[in-house]
Design an enzyme around this catalytic site. Sequence first.
Site, PDB file in Angstrom:
ATOM      1  CD  GLU A 120      -2.810  -1.285   2.407  1.00  0.00           C
ATOM      2  OE1 GLU A 120      -2.700  -0.455   3.327  1.00  0.00           O
ATOM      3  OE2 GLU A 120      -3.684  -2.188   2.417  1.00  0.00           O
ATOM      4  CG  ASN A 168      -0.432  -7.207  -1.192  1.00  0.00           C
ATOM      5  OD1 ASN A 168      -0.956  -7.913  -2.055  1.00  0.00           O
ATOM      6  ND2 ASN A 168      -0.979  -7.007  -0.001  1.00  0.00           N
ATOM      7  CG  HIS A 212      -9.718  -6.219   0.943  1.00  0.00           C
ATOM      8  ND1 HIS A 212      -9.989  -7.331   1.714  1.00  0.00           N
ATOM      9  CD2 HIS A 212      -8.405  -5.939   1.132  1.00  0.00           C
ATOM     10  CE1 HIS A 212      -8.889  -7.698   2.355  1.00  0.00           C
ATOM     11  NE2 HIS A 212      -7.917  -6.880   2.017  1.00  0.00           N
ATOM     12  CD  GLU A 219      -4.527  -8.180   1.948  1.00  0.00           C
ATOM     13  OE1 GLU A 219      -5.397  -7.427   2.410  1.00  0.00           O
ATOM     14  OE2 GLU A 219      -3.304  -7.956   2.068  1.00  0.00           O
ATOM     15  CG  ASP A 248     -12.599  -9.422   1.943  1.00  0.00           C
ATOM     16  OD1 ASP A 248     -12.526  -8.468   1.140  1.00  0.00           O
ATOM     17  OD2 ASP A 248     -12.210  -9.331   3.129  1.00  0.00           O
TER      18      ASP A 248
HETATM   19  C1  XIL Z   1      -6.243  -6.280   8.439  1.00  0.00           C
HETATM   20  C2  XIL Z   1      -6.588  -7.452   9.366  1.00  0.00           C
HETATM   21  O1  XIL Z   1      -7.498  -8.272   8.685  1.00  0.00           O
HETATM   22  C3  XIL Z   1      -7.174  -6.956  10.642  1.00  0.00           C
HETATM   23  O2  XIL Z   1      -7.334  -8.025  11.565  1.00  0.00           O
HETATM   24  C4  XIL Z   1      -6.293  -5.881  11.272  1.00  0.00           C
HETATM   25  O3  XIL Z   1      -6.956  -5.342  12.388  1.00  0.00           O
HETATM   26  C5  XIL Z   1      -5.994  -4.774  10.280  1.00  0.00           C
HETATM   27  O4  XIL Z   1      -5.428  -5.337   9.106  1.00  0.00           O
HETATM   28  N1  XIL Z   1      -4.973  -4.786   3.751  1.00  0.00           N
HETATM   29  C6  XIL Z   1      -3.944  -5.529   4.245  1.00  0.00           C
HETATM   30  C7  XIL Z   1      -4.150  -6.363   5.449  1.00  0.00           C
HETATM   31  O5  XIL Z   1      -2.875  -5.593   3.608  1.00  0.00           O
HETATM   32  O6  XIL Z   1      -2.993  -6.480   6.208  1.00  0.00           O
HETATM   33  C8  XIL Z   1      -5.278  -5.827   6.284  1.00  0.00           C
HETATM   34  O7  XIL Z   1      -5.528  -6.769   7.342  1.00  0.00           O
HETATM   35  C9  XIL Z   1      -6.515  -5.618   5.454  1.00  0.00           C
HETATM   36  C10 XIL Z   1      -6.253  -4.607   4.374  1.00  0.00           C
END
Ligand code: XIL
Length: 350
Positions: free
Chosen positions: A151, A197, A233, A263, A265
Amino acid sequence: MTRSKIILCRSAALIAVLSSVAPAQTLRELAQKRGVLIGTAHSGRTSDTEYLDLMGREFNQVEAENATKFGPIHPAEDSYNFAPVDTMVEYAAAHKMRVRGHVFVWHNQNPKWITDGGLSPEQLAAALQKHIATVGGRYRGKIFAWDVVNEAFLDNGSLRDTVWLNKPGIGLNGTKYMEKSFRWAREADPDAKLFYNDYSAEGVNAKSDAIYEMAKDFKKRGVPIDGIGLQAHLRLSAAGNLASIEANIKRITELGLQVHITELDVRIPVDASGKASESDIEAQAKLYGAVASICLKYPLCTSIQTWGFTDKYSWIPRTYPGFGAALLLDRAFQPKPAYKALLDALAATK
Ligand code: XIL
């Protein structure tokens, strides 16, 4: 033998016969046939055996949701918290799963000694190099791929102002601090695949353009980058963006870089009891299937990972109030249409 024992034995025998005729197809079995990895974030719930059993049955890759981040694993300058990660690495070995590492360089979940320690740029650079060497080195040969940087770009494509780039930063301009981090990661584990990422960079847009340009430049100059992680996401609106997601995956793989969906979802609106509408649950399933199918079209798109697998432990409800039900299984571990859609995508012939 009591009657109930006989029935139990009979049904066990029946299950054995059935499964020898038509072996149960799990996500990981289908993924293995396709030569891709199917992963999940591991929430760290090590006392939930049903959770652990299901994870090992369905997935062949795992990544700590939090335990490998800078703050959790390196809370004070001279103290590391390796135990939860060691436990996950042992669990993965026992279940023949690969482990992804997440993440060395990020603006979130850093420890106070980094963010508020008054370190000079030189000290901060030395601390980051040592962190990468120590953590990367410890899991050398055990963690097969690392998100080196997470990020680092804003949605408009400019660089995010972070403790690493700035305030006070590690003393290098522009993408140079990332370049350094990738080189340090390669030194720490020469065999690990190294990824950049990010989120909201699935389709072609200002952010993914900036990432693409950096990756192209890194490749050209021999900076050790192996792939781009697309967090994914998603919301249901991503269904209107599939062509753009495919175009982005295509251009990244044409650079000779791998893509990992890291990631995935799909959050949908839920009522106060966490329930979503049937139509949203169906649309969600379609989107899971579509994203997986796009990835599967590209040989260099080598991993599809969801951010957890059960709604019981998803980060969505506490992060996006009013949304939830984002994962493959419900809170009672029952498969949702999204699970079936992912199975179907993996089972489809090319
Ligand atoms: C999130 C986790 O899922 C949570 O449990 C934590 O509180 C915050 O981080 N992008 C990412 C992940 O790269 O590391 C993040 O994970 C979600 C967004």
